[in-house]
Design a protein around this motif. Structure first.
Motif, PDB file in Angstrom:
ATOM      1  N   ILE A  89       0.839  -1.202   0.000  1.00 45.89           N
ATOM      2  CA  ILE A  89       0.000   0.000   0.000  1.00 45.89           C
ATOM      3  C   ILE A  89       0.869   1.245   0.000  1.00 45.89           C
ATOM      4  CG2 ILE A  89      -1.563   1.355   1.451  1.00 45.89           C
ATOM      5  CD1 ILE A  89      -3.085  -1.162   2.037  1.00 45.89           C
ATOM      6  N   ALA A  90       1.899   1.250   0.828  1.00 45.33           N
ATOM      7  CA  ALA A  90       2.802   2.408   0.854  1.00 45.33           C
ATOM      8  C   ALA A  90       3.417   2.639  -0.525  1.00 45.33           C
ATOM      9  CB  ALA A  90       3.887   2.205   1.901  1.00 45.33           C
ATOM     10  N   LYS A  91       3.914   1.576  -1.143  1.00 48.62           N
ATOM     11  CA  LYS A  91       4.542   1.718  -2.460  1.00 48.62           C
ATOM     12  C   LYS A  91       3.562   2.250  -3.493  1.00 48.62           C
ATOM     13  CE  LYS A  91       7.202  -0.805  -5.937  1.00 48.62           C
ATOM     14  NZ  LYS A  91       7.810  -2.107  -6.322  1.00 48.62           N
ATOM     15  N   LEU A  93       1.231   4.223  -3.069  1.00 50.98           N
ATOM     16  CA  LEU A  93       0.980   5.643  -2.801  1.00 50.98           C
ATOM     17  C   LEU A  93       2.220   6.499  -3.051  1.00 50.98           C
ATOM     18  CD1 LEU A  93      -0.993   5.213   0.546  1.00 50.98           C
ATOM     19  CD2 LEU A  93      -1.949   5.733  -1.708  1.00 50.98           C
ATOM     20  N   GLY A  94       3.313   5.852  -3.458  1.00 52.56           N
ATOM     21  CA  GLY A  94       4.549   6.588  -3.690  1.00 52.56           C
ATOM     22  C   GLY A  94       5.274   6.936  -2.412  1.00 52.56           C
ATOM     23  N   LEU A  95       4.999   6.176  -1.336  1.00 58.42           N
ATOM     24  CA  LEU A  95       5.610   6.441  -0.036  1.00 58.42           C
ATOM     25  C   LEU A  95       6.554   5.310   0.341  1.00 58.42           C
ATOM     26  CD1 LEU A  95       2.417   7.502   1.988  1.00 58.42           C
ATOM     27  CD2 LEU A  95       4.040   9.009   0.818  1.00 58.42           C
ATOM     28  N   LYS A  96       7.520   5.613   1.187  1.00 56.81           N
ATOM     29  CA  LYS A  96       8.291   4.561   1.816  1.00 56.81           C
ATOM     30  C   LYS A  96       7.449   3.955   2.941  1.00 56.81           C
ATOM     31  CE  LYS A  96      12.951   6.294   0.842  1.00 56.81           C
ATOM     32  NZ  LYS A  96      14.250   6.701   1.432  1.00 56.81           N
ATOM     33  N   THR A  97       7.694   2.686   3.242  1.00 60.69           N
ATOM     34  CA  THR A  97       6.959   2.035   4.326  1.00 60.69           C
ATOM     35  C   THR A  97       7.173   2.793   5.625  1.00 60.69           C
ATOM     36  OG1 THR A  97       7.170  -0.144   3.288  1.00 60.69           O
ATOM     37  CG2 THR A  97       6.715  -0.098   5.662  1.00 60.69           C
TER      38      THR A  97
END
Length: 369
Positions: A89-91, A93-97
Motif C-alpha cells: 500500500i505504501a509503495k 501511494l509513492g511512499l516509503k513504508t
C-alpha cells in the motif's frame, strides 16, 4: 492469525452456519472514496497482516529465520517471507513504508512517512497473545498528536491515510476461551466445563460477538478519522476457510465453506458499518479493501496475475503438528521445512501470505489505492 485452535475454530463456524442457515456468498459494494487523494503519510493499525516489526512477544516467529528470507534476507518482524500488505500500500501511494512504532525515535526523518502501530496477534478486544489491541494503538497515536509538542500538525493529518487490518484474532480468542462474550467465565466468575461452554455459549453468543467485534471496529475507525486523518482504509476479513491452518485437514486441497461464511458475515456487517460512517460525512472518507475477494481471486487463479500451482499449501511448514515455521530444537536443528522457491507459494505459513502472495492479492484488489 497467530493462534492455532483449529478444531474448535472450525466447529465454531460450523455451528455458526447452522445459526445463519445461509450457504451463498454475499456480494457487497466496497470501494469508493480515495480517488484524487494523494496522501503524504500512512498510519497503520491492526495485527500481523500489517505489522512491520512491532511485535515483542518472546520467541515470536516473525523474528525467527526463515521469516524475511525473500526480503530483506533476514527476519524484520514481518509475518511473511518478505513484504506484507503495508509495504504494498505504501509503495502504491509513492511512499516509503512507515517505520514501526517500536523502532522510531521521532526524529523528522524517521516519521516523515507516518508510523505503523500494528501488532501481531492482536484484535479489537483482548486476544490470546499479549500486545496493544487496536484501542491502545489508537491511544498511543493520539498521545503523539495531542501532547504539548506534537510530531504531526493538522496539515500532516489532513494529508494522511490510515490502514486498518483485523484478521480474525478476536474470533480465535473467543473460541479458545470458551465461546462466550465473557470468554468462558460464568456469571459468578467460575469457569464452565469446556463441553457446556462450547456447545451452549457459542450457539447462543457467536452471532452477537461478531456484531460486537464489528461495532468496536466501527468505533475505532471513527476515532482514527476523528484525530484529523483524512482517509481511512479498512481491510475486510480474508477467507478464513482457505488458510492453511484450516485446509491442512484435507491436505491443502480445498477451502472450508462454513469458515468462509463466517468471514462473509463479518464483512457484510463491516460494509454496513462503513456505509453508515460515510453517510454521516460529506466526502466518504472510509473505504474497504476487499481482501476476501482478492484472496479468492488469486487462490482460484482468476486474477490474471501470477498463478500458484498449489495455492493452499504453505511454503514453510512444521515437521509435525507440534511445530511451526521457524521452530528449532535444543541443538539448533530445524523443526520445519521450507519450499524451494517462496515466490511460487501464495501462503508462507499456516496463516500468512508470502511476499508473492501479498503482491498478487494486492494486485487483485478492486481498489482505488
Amino acid at each position: 492469525m497467530e493462534t492455532q485452535n483449529l478444531f474448535f475454530f472450525s466447529l465454531c463456524f460450523f455451528l455458526f452456519s447452522l445459526l445463519t442457515g445461509s450457504s451463498h456468498h454475499h456480494h457487497y459494494q466496497l470501494h469508493h472514496g480515495l480517488y484524487g487523494f494523494q496522501p503524504t503519510k500512512l498510519f497503520v493499525f491492526g495485527d500481523s497482516y500489517a505489522d512491520t516489526g512491532n511485535t515483542r512477544i518472546k520467541n515470536s516467529s516473525s523474528w525467527k529465520f526463515p521469516y524475511g528470507i525473500t526480503f530483506p534476507g533476514k527476519p524484520t518482524g514481518r509475518f511473511s517471507s518478505g513484504r506484507v500488505l503495508t509495504d504494498y500500500i505504501a509503495k502504491s501511494l509513492g511512499l516509503k513504508t512507515p517505520i514501526a512504532y517500536r523502532w522510531t525515535n521521532y526524529e523528522p526523518d524517521h516519521v516523515q512517512y507516518g508510523i505503523n502501530f500494528a501488532y501481531g496477534g492482536t484484535g479489537v478486544f483482548k486476544t490470546l497473545l499479549p500486545g496493544p489491541n487496536m484501542t491502545t494503538q489508537i491511544d498511543i497515536f493520539q498521545s503523539l498528536i495531542n501532547d504539548g509538542s506534537p510530531i504531526y500538525n493538522t496539515s500532516d493529518l489532513q494529508s494522511s491515510l490510515a490502514l486498518v487490518t483485523l484478521s480474525g484474532n478476536d474470533y480465535s480468542a473467543y473460541v479458545a476461551k470458551g465461546g462466550s462474550q465473557t470468554f468462558g467465565t460464568t456469571e459468578n466468575g467460575a469457569k464452565p466445563s469446556p463441553i457446556s461452554s462450547f456447545f451452549v455459549e457459542i450457539r447462543r453468543d457467536l452471532e452477537t460477538f461478531i456484531n460486537l467485534v464489528v461495532n468496536q471496529l466501527k468505533t475505532n475507525l471513527e476515532r482514527i478519522h476523528g484525530t484529523g486523518v483524512k482517509k481511512v482504509a479498512v481491510a475486510a476479513l480474508q477467507p478464513l476457510g482457505c488458510l492453511p491452518g484450516r485446509t491442512i485437514q484435507n491436505s491443502f486441497q480445498q477451502c472450508n465453506d462454513t469458515d468462509n461464511k463466517a468471514a462473509t458475515y463479518h464483512n457484510r456487517l463491516l460494509t454496513e458499518a462503513v456505509a453508515n460512517l460515510n453517510n454521516g460525512t460529506n466526502d466518504s472518507p472510509f473505504v474497504i479493501l476487499d481482501l476476501y475477494d482478492s484472496f479468492i481471486s488469486v487462490l482460484q487463479n482468476k486474477s490474471g496475475s501470477v498463478k500458484f500451482e498449489t495455492p493452499l499449501k504453505p511454503c514453510c511448514l512444521g515437521i509435525s503438528s507440534e511445530y511451526s515455521c521457524g521452530d528449532i530444537d535444543d541443538k539448533g536443528e530445524k523443526l520445519y521445512t521450507v519450499c524451494e522457491n517462496p515466490e511460487n507459494a501464495f501462503f508462507w505459513d499456516m496463516y500468512h501470505p508470502t511476499q508473492a502472495g501479498w503482491h498478487a492479492a494486492f494486485l487483485a484488489l478492486n481498489s482505488p489505492l
